[in-house]
Design a protein around this motif. Sequence first.
Motif, PDB file in Angstrom:
ATOM      1  N   GLY A 198       0.750   1.844 -11.343  1.00 31.32           N
ATOM      2  CA  GLY A 198      -0.110   2.354 -10.257  1.00 31.32           C
ATOM      3  C   GLY A 198      -1.588   2.132 -10.539  1.00 31.32           C
ATOM      4  O   GLY A 198      -2.412   2.986 -10.224  1.00 31.32           O
ATOM      5  N   THR A 199      -1.914   0.989 -11.114  1.00 27.03           N
ATOM      6  CA  THR A 199      -3.303   0.757 -11.523  1.00 27.03           C
ATOM      7  C   THR A 199      -4.065  -0.220 -10.635  1.00 27.03           C
ATOM      8  O   THR A 199      -5.246  -0.485 -10.874  1.00 27.03           O
ATOM      9  CB  THR A 199      -3.359   0.214 -12.964  1.00 27.03           C
ATOM     10  N   ILE A 200      -3.402  -0.799  -9.659  1.00 32.24           N
ATOM     11  CA  ILE A 200      -4.130  -1.761  -8.807  1.00 32.24           C
ATOM     12  C   ILE A 200      -4.027  -1.339  -7.346  1.00 32.24           C
ATOM     13  O   ILE A 200      -3.301  -0.410  -7.004  1.00 32.24           O
ATOM     14  CB  ILE A 200      -3.603  -3.214  -8.963  1.00 32.24           C
ATOM     15  N   GLU A 201      -4.763  -2.053  -6.489  1.00 30.54           N
ATOM     16  CA  GLU A 201      -4.700  -1.766  -5.058  1.00 30.54           C
ATOM     17  C   GLU A 201      -4.460  -3.036  -4.257  1.00 30.54           C
ATOM     18  O   GLU A 201      -4.663  -4.139  -4.762  1.00 30.54           O
ATOM     19  CB  GLU A 201      -6.011  -1.124  -4.599  1.00 30.54           C
ATOM     20  N   THR A 202      -4.058  -2.842  -3.017  1.00 28.89           N
ATOM     21  CA  THR A 202      -3.803  -3.977  -2.131  1.00 28.89           C
ATOM     22  C   THR A 202      -4.714  -3.876  -0.920  1.00 28.89           C
ATOM     23  O   THR A 202      -4.917  -2.782  -0.396  1.00 28.89           O
ATOM     24  CB  THR A 202      -2.333  -3.957  -1.643  1.00 28.89           C
ATOM     25  N   LYS A 203      -5.254  -5.019  -0.524  1.00 36.02           N
ATOM     26  CA  LYS A 203      -6.026  -5.050   0.718  1.00 36.02           C
ATOM     27  C   LYS A 203      -5.555  -6.214   1.578  1.00 36.02           C
ATOM     28  O   LYS A 203      -5.204  -7.268   1.061  1.00 36.02           O
ATOM     29  CB  LYS A 203      -7.523  -5.230   0.428  1.00 36.02           C
TER      30      LYS A 203
ATOM     31  N   LYS B 290       0.840  -1.210   0.000  1.00 35.38           N
ATOM     32  CA  LYS B 290       0.000   0.000   0.000  1.00 35.38           C
ATOM     33  C   LYS B 290       0.866   1.248   0.000  1.00 35.38           C
ATOM     34  O   LYS B 290       0.623   2.199  -0.737  1.00 35.38           O
ATOM     35  CB  LYS B 290      -0.856   0.054   1.273  1.00 35.38           C
ATOM     36  N   LYS B 291       1.851   1.244   0.889  1.00 37.15           N
ATOM     37  CA  LYS B 291       2.697   2.416   1.069  1.00 37.15           C
ATOM     38  C   LYS B 291       3.477   2.719  -0.220  1.00 37.15           C
ATOM     39  O   LYS B 291       3.491   3.854  -0.692  1.00 37.15           O
ATOM     40  CB  LYS B 291       3.660   2.137   2.235  1.00 37.15           C
ATOM     41  N   VAL B 292       4.101   1.680  -0.781  1.00 33.78           N
ATOM     42  CA  VAL B 292       4.920   1.902  -1.977  1.00 33.78           C
ATOM     43  C   VAL B 292       4.037   2.324  -3.151  1.00 33.78           C
ATOM     44  O   VAL B 292       4.399   3.207  -3.934  1.00 33.78           O
ATOM     45  CB  VAL B 292       5.756   0.643  -2.296  1.00 33.78           C
ATOM     46  N   ASN B 293       2.868   1.726  -3.264  1.00 37.17           N
ATOM     47  CA  ASN B 293       1.931   2.115  -4.324  1.00 37.17           C
ATOM     48  C   ASN B 293       1.631   3.615  -4.236  1.00 37.17           C
ATOM     49  O   ASN B 293       1.685   4.337  -5.233  1.00 37.17           O
ATOM     50  CB  ASN B 293       0.644   1.299  -4.161  1.00 37.17           C
TER      51      ASN B 293
ATOM     52  N   LYS C  47       6.739  11.354  -8.907  1.00 38.06           N
ATOM     53  CA  LYS C  47       7.047  10.949 -10.287  1.00 38.06           C
ATOM     54  C   LYS C  47       8.520  10.619 -10.499  1.00 38.06           C
ATOM     55  O   LYS C  47       8.858   9.665 -11.195  1.00 38.06           O
ATOM     56  CB  LYS C  47       6.610  12.053 -11.257  1.00 38.06           C
ATOM     57  N   ALA C  48       9.386  11.413  -9.871  1.00 29.54           N
ATOM     58  CA  ALA C  48      10.825  11.191 -10.060  1.00 29.54           C
ATOM     59  C   ALA C  48      11.230   9.831  -9.496  1.00 29.54           C
ATOM     60  O   ALA C  48      11.992   9.082 -10.116  1.00 29.54           O
ATOM     61  CB  ALA C  48      11.609  12.305  -9.376  1.00 29.54           C
TER      62      ALA C  48
END
Lengths: 299, 191
Positions: A119-124, A90-93, A100-101
């Motif tokens: 960056g198109t998905i999520e984690t739960k 979650k954090k890294v996403n 951006k850099a």
Amino acid sequence: MSNPSSNKYLIFLGCAIPYRVSSYEISSRKILAKLGVELVEMPEFNCCGLPLDPVSHETMLILAARNLALAEQQGLNILTLCPGCAGTLKKVNKILKEDKALKEKINTHLKEAGMEFKGTIETKHLLQLLKEDVGYDKIKASVTNPLTNLKVAEHNGCHILRPKEYIGFDDPEDPQTLKALIEATGATCLDYIDETECCGAPSVGVSDKVALQLAKDKLNHIKQVDAQALITICPFCHIMYDTNELRIEKMFNETYGIPILHYPQLLGLAMGIKPEELAFNELRVNPSKIINQVTQGAK
Amino acid sequence: MTEAAPTPTTKGQEPIKASELDPKFKYELQKIHGSEKILKCFQCGTCTSDCPIARYSDSYRPRTLIHMAQLGLKDRVLKSDTLWLCAACFTCTDRCPQDVEVASVIRVFRNLAVENGCMPQVFKDQIAAVLDSGYAYKIPDLRIKKRESQGLPPLPKGNPESVKKTLKGVKLIDNVQKPAGETLNVQPQQQ
């Protein structure tokens, strides 16, 4: 939640669960099947990165981003059973989506293996999935054997709550999700002192004494309220208590006899799943007393 | 114990000499992801008083470490083995009134300590395991085989070659793959 359906997830096992805590995986798969959550295996995943953050933040970012990129290729959101993995992904996403850099820098690494973080998905984490996607009502409806006479305590652990900025689905100072999920089984969830305190597991190996003292105090507080079991949702917290309870009893001359259950084991019992299918035999602290109580109640 | 009581962070060490202070250290830290806000710390002590490790350890004090860094005691901070006691529970991060992200600052100290040649053995083992299998632990074959009898799907195979490619050029990984150099093996503390 982004695409696609919210009841189909890539399951990210992480390392600790296949290494030492298969009882958590077995019981989680059982309850998720009953709740109609479809799990897709995640080939070629790697360590989430968290264990190496202390020595190299850059390594952690790359390892986490590689996992996220793998899931993006499949177009599926990630479900983890380990709060450490969930927190890291979650954090890294979030960090990479906002910076951006940094994203470009990490992507030059992923490119070496023909991959890209978008960056198109999520984690739960399991807990968040049960709360948000399945919902308390559906969980209550799945209970055929309410655990009415059972009094337990919960231990959330740290990474499912903190840092709030990245996890954010519960209040770190007064978490309610796990309590509500326990109450959904019909069991009573008892309050005790220092509920949100760390189990101590990360300090094992650096200072066993500090780690075991933390766990001892927790167990004392849980014993004070006469909890019949402690419910966890983290493989490390589970190892910390289940593996060390007997050691702590000997070391500090205490008696607990408090079995440490994974939440899915508790819910599984309430769903009427047979105890032998929920891997209770893998637990070090004998849970037979409460299993007998629960199964006799069902007759 | 009073606040003035010496902690093992400074106990038994020589008095501080002006010559060992590195006044630029704090500015160095301000540029690193995670410790950008170190100068906002006004030493209120919330981190230490809420730290579960500090409660049982008589050496680990996050506030002290941050103060030492602000003063420029770079070597003492990076060589302190109490650094490795932090459990990364993030209580300090969430409760810091100045939003310093204390746990991340400690992580930065650890990363810098590693760059200076101090790394507990456990991390070397985990790096080796990740490079070898993708997993942070060497999962025994017996465990992998047992999965079938437990009704579990086969354990997904890692792709260590792909993982290694993505980690190419990361200083730490390059160093670890070299023959054993100077590393610090942190021993369990007798307290």
